[in-house]
Write an enzyme that holds these catalytic residues in place. Sequence first.
Site, PDB file in Angstrom:
ATOM      1  N   LYS A 113     -12.825  -9.127   7.486  1.00 41.52           N
ATOM      2  CA  LYS A 113     -12.674  -8.385   8.651  1.00 41.52           C
ATOM      3  C   LYS A 113     -13.280  -9.104   9.924  1.00 41.52           C
ATOM      4  O   LYS A 113     -12.621  -9.232  10.934  1.00 41.52           O
ATOM      5  CB  LYS A 113     -12.818  -7.052   8.769  1.00 41.52           C
ATOM      6  CG  LYS A 113     -11.980  -6.257   7.897  1.00 41.52           C
ATOM      7  CD  LYS A 113     -11.868  -4.948   8.037  1.00 41.52           C
ATOM      8  CE  LYS A 113     -10.974  -4.032   7.189  1.00 41.52           C
ATOM      9  NZ  LYS A 113     -11.309  -2.814   6.405  1.00 41.52           N
ATOM     10  N   LYS A 193       1.454  -7.000   1.172  1.00 38.30           N
ATOM     11  CA  LYS A 193       0.903  -5.442   0.886  1.00 38.30           C
ATOM     12  C   LYS A 193       1.158  -4.791   2.293  1.00 38.30           C
ATOM     13  O   LYS A 193       1.032  -5.054   3.308  1.00 38.30           O
ATOM     14  CB  LYS A 193      -0.759  -5.776   0.650  1.00 38.30           C
ATOM     15  CG  LYS A 193      -1.188  -4.376   0.830  1.00 38.30           C
ATOM     16  CD  LYS A 193      -2.830  -4.389   0.994  1.00 38.30           C
ATOM     17  CE  LYS A 193      -3.317  -3.000   0.785  1.00 38.30           C
ATOM     18  NZ  LYS A 193      -3.723  -2.239   1.893  1.00 38.30           N
ATOM     19  N   LYS A 196      -1.153  -0.813   7.637  1.00 37.95           N
ATOM     20  CA  LYS A 196      -1.026  -0.668   9.102  1.00 37.95           C
ATOM     21  C   LYS A 196      -1.471  -1.737   9.939  1.00 37.95           C
ATOM     22  O   LYS A 196      -0.940  -2.134  10.900  1.00 37.95           O
ATOM     23  CB  LYS A 196      -2.178   0.517   9.487  1.00 37.95           C
ATOM     24  CG  LYS A 196      -1.959   1.736   8.952  1.00 37.95           C
ATOM     25  CD  LYS A 196      -2.862   2.729   9.617  1.00 37.95           C
ATOM     26  CE  LYS A 196      -4.226   2.643   8.757  1.00 37.95           C
ATOM     27  NZ  LYS A 196      -4.275   3.485   7.559  1.00 37.95           N
TER      28      LYS A 196
HETATM   29  P1  ADP Z   1      -4.035   0.166   5.591  1.00 37.16           P
HETATM   30  O1  ADP Z   1      -3.970  -0.922   4.617  1.00 37.16           O
HETATM   31  O2  ADP Z   1      -2.695   0.876   6.069  1.00 37.16           O
HETATM   32  O3  ADP Z   1      -5.051   0.169   6.587  1.00 37.16           O
HETATM   33  P2  ADP Z   1      -6.111   2.014   4.056  1.00 37.16           P
HETATM   34  O4  ADP Z   1      -6.975   0.925   3.955  1.00 37.16           O
HETATM   35  O5  ADP Z   1      -6.563   3.121   5.298  1.00 37.16           O
HETATM   36  O6  ADP Z   1      -4.474   1.225   4.708  1.00 37.16           O
HETATM   37  O7  ADP Z   1      -5.726   2.807   2.785  1.00 37.16           O
HETATM   38  C1  ADP Z   1      -5.993   4.113   2.553  1.00 37.16           C
HETATM   39  C2  ADP Z   1      -5.510   4.346   1.134  1.00 37.16           C
HETATM   40  O8  ADP Z   1      -4.292   4.139   0.952  1.00 37.16           O
HETATM   41  C3  ADP Z   1      -6.456   3.475   0.137  1.00 37.16           C
HETATM   42  O9  ADP Z   1      -6.749   4.205  -1.037  1.00 37.16           O
HETATM   43  C4  ADP Z   1      -5.485   2.209  -0.158  1.00 37.16           C
HETATM   44  O10 ADP Z   1      -5.841   1.821  -1.595  1.00 37.16           O
HETATM   45  C5  ADP Z   1      -4.057   2.994  -0.257  1.00 37.16           C
HETATM   46  N1  ADP Z   1      -3.105   2.011  -0.012  1.00 37.16           N
HETATM   47  C6  ADP Z   1      -2.850   1.508   1.402  1.00 37.16           C
HETATM   48  N2  ADP Z   1      -1.891   0.554   1.337  1.00 37.16           N
HETATM   49  C7  ADP Z   1      -1.458   0.305   0.086  1.00 37.16           C
HETATM   50  C8  ADP Z   1      -0.576  -0.268  -0.596  1.00 37.16           C
HETATM   51  N3  ADP Z   1       0.240  -1.238   0.208  1.00 37.16           N
HETATM   52  N4  ADP Z   1      -0.301  -0.064  -1.820  1.00 37.16           N
HETATM   53  C9  ADP Z   1      -0.887   0.795  -2.451  1.00 37.16           C
HETATM   54  N5  ADP Z   1      -2.142   1.558  -2.176  1.00 37.16           N
HETATM   55  C10 ADP Z   1      -2.329   1.345  -0.692  1.00 37.16           C
END
Ligand code: ADP
Length: 325
Positions: A113, A193, A196
Site C-alpha cells: 500500500k 479481484k 473497492k
Molecule cells: P476491498 O478489497 O474491496 O477493499 P476489503 O479489504 O474491505 O475489500 O474486504 C473486506 C472483506 O471482504 C475481507 O474479509 C475480504 O477477504 C473480503 N473480500 C473482499 N473482496 C473480495 C473478493 N473479491 N473475493 C472474496 N472476498 C473478498
Amino acid sequence: MARILTGIQSSGRPHLGNILGAIVPGIALSKQPGNESFFFIADLHSLVSLKDGQEREKFVRAIAAAWLAFGFDYKKNVFWRQSRVQEHAELAWYLNCFTPFPMLSNATSFKEKSEKLADVNAGLFTYPVLQAADILLYNANIIPVGKDQKQHLEMTKDIASRFNLLAGEDILVLPEPQIDEKVMTIPGVDGQKMSKSYHNYIDIFLPENELKKVVKKIVSDSTPLEEPKDPESDITFKLYSLIASAAEIETMRNNYLNGGYGYGHAKQALLECILEKFAEPRRIFNYYMENNAELESILVEGETKAREIAQETIAKVRKVLGFSS
Ligand code: ADP
Ligand code: TRP
C-alpha cells in the site's frame, strides 16, 4: 464455546466480493451451535484512507445494513461500530509499545500500500496493531478473514505473546485465523479481484437500472454471437456460477457451448439472477438505509454489549502496565 470475531472497513459500499467472501460465510459460522459472534465495522481503520466523516458514515450504515440484509442475528451476537468503543484505540496504543518496528515495516500489506498510496500516514503503518487490539479486547478465538489478512493475524499472536510474557500470565487470548481456501476470490467486472480500490465491483444493492449498467461493463472477448464460447474463461459465467442454482449453471454452460448465445444474453441472465436471488437482502438493505434510527439503535445496543467486555480486558491490561488507580 468459540468466540468468532471479524471486522469490515467502512471505506466503501459493500460489494459482491465482500458479501460472498466475508458476510455470507461469517453469518454461516455465527449460526453454528456453540458459536458466539462479534462482528464490527472498522471505521477507525478506514480513517487511514478516508477523511470525509459524512462519506465514511454513509459507508458504515451501508455495511451494517448489508450484514443485517443477509440475516445476521444482532440480538444473539454482538454488532457495533469500532469508533464508539474507545478501548480499541486505547489498547492499540499499549500494544504499539509491544510491537517491534521491523515487524510493521516488513508487513506485506504495508509495503504494497505504501508504494501505491499518495498519503502514507502513520495510521497505515500501525494498522495491524489496531487490528490486534480489535481482536484481543474481546478474547476472540476464531477470526474468519481473507488470505491477505493472514500476516496480520500472525502479528496479533506475536504481540499478544509479548504482552503476556511481561504480564507473567495469559491475560490476552491468542486467536486463530480461519481462512477458507474454498472461498474463491470473486472476480470484478474486469476479471481482477473484485475490490473497492480497483473500481471494478458489483454493488448488488443498486437500483435495477444502475445495476444493469454495471453488469454491462463486464469484460468479454469478441467471439461472435453465433459461435460457441468457452464458459470457463468468461467472467460473466464465473459470476453467474457463484449465485445461480446447479441447474441454471448447467443451462448457461450448454448455451455457451452450443453457440447462438451472446455475452449480452448471459449478462441479462446474470442481472436477473442477482435481482431474484438477492431480492430479500435488497429489500432489507433498503429498509435499513431508509430507517436510519432503527439501524442506529441496533448498533448502539451492540456497542453497549461490546463495551462491557472491552472494559474488562482494558482493566486487566492497565493493571499489568501499572496504569490502574
Ligand atoms: P476491498 O478489497 O474491496 O477493499 P476489503 O479489504 O474491505 O475489500 O474486504 C473486506 C472483506 O471482504 C475481507 O474479509 C475480504 O477477504 C473480503 N473480500 C473482499 N473482496 C473480495 C473478493 N473479491 N473475493 C472474496 N472476498 C473478498
Ligand atoms: N483488516 C481487515 C480487512 O481489511 C479489517 C479488520 C479490522 C479486521 N480489524 C479486524 C478483520 C479484526 C478481522 C479482525 O479486511
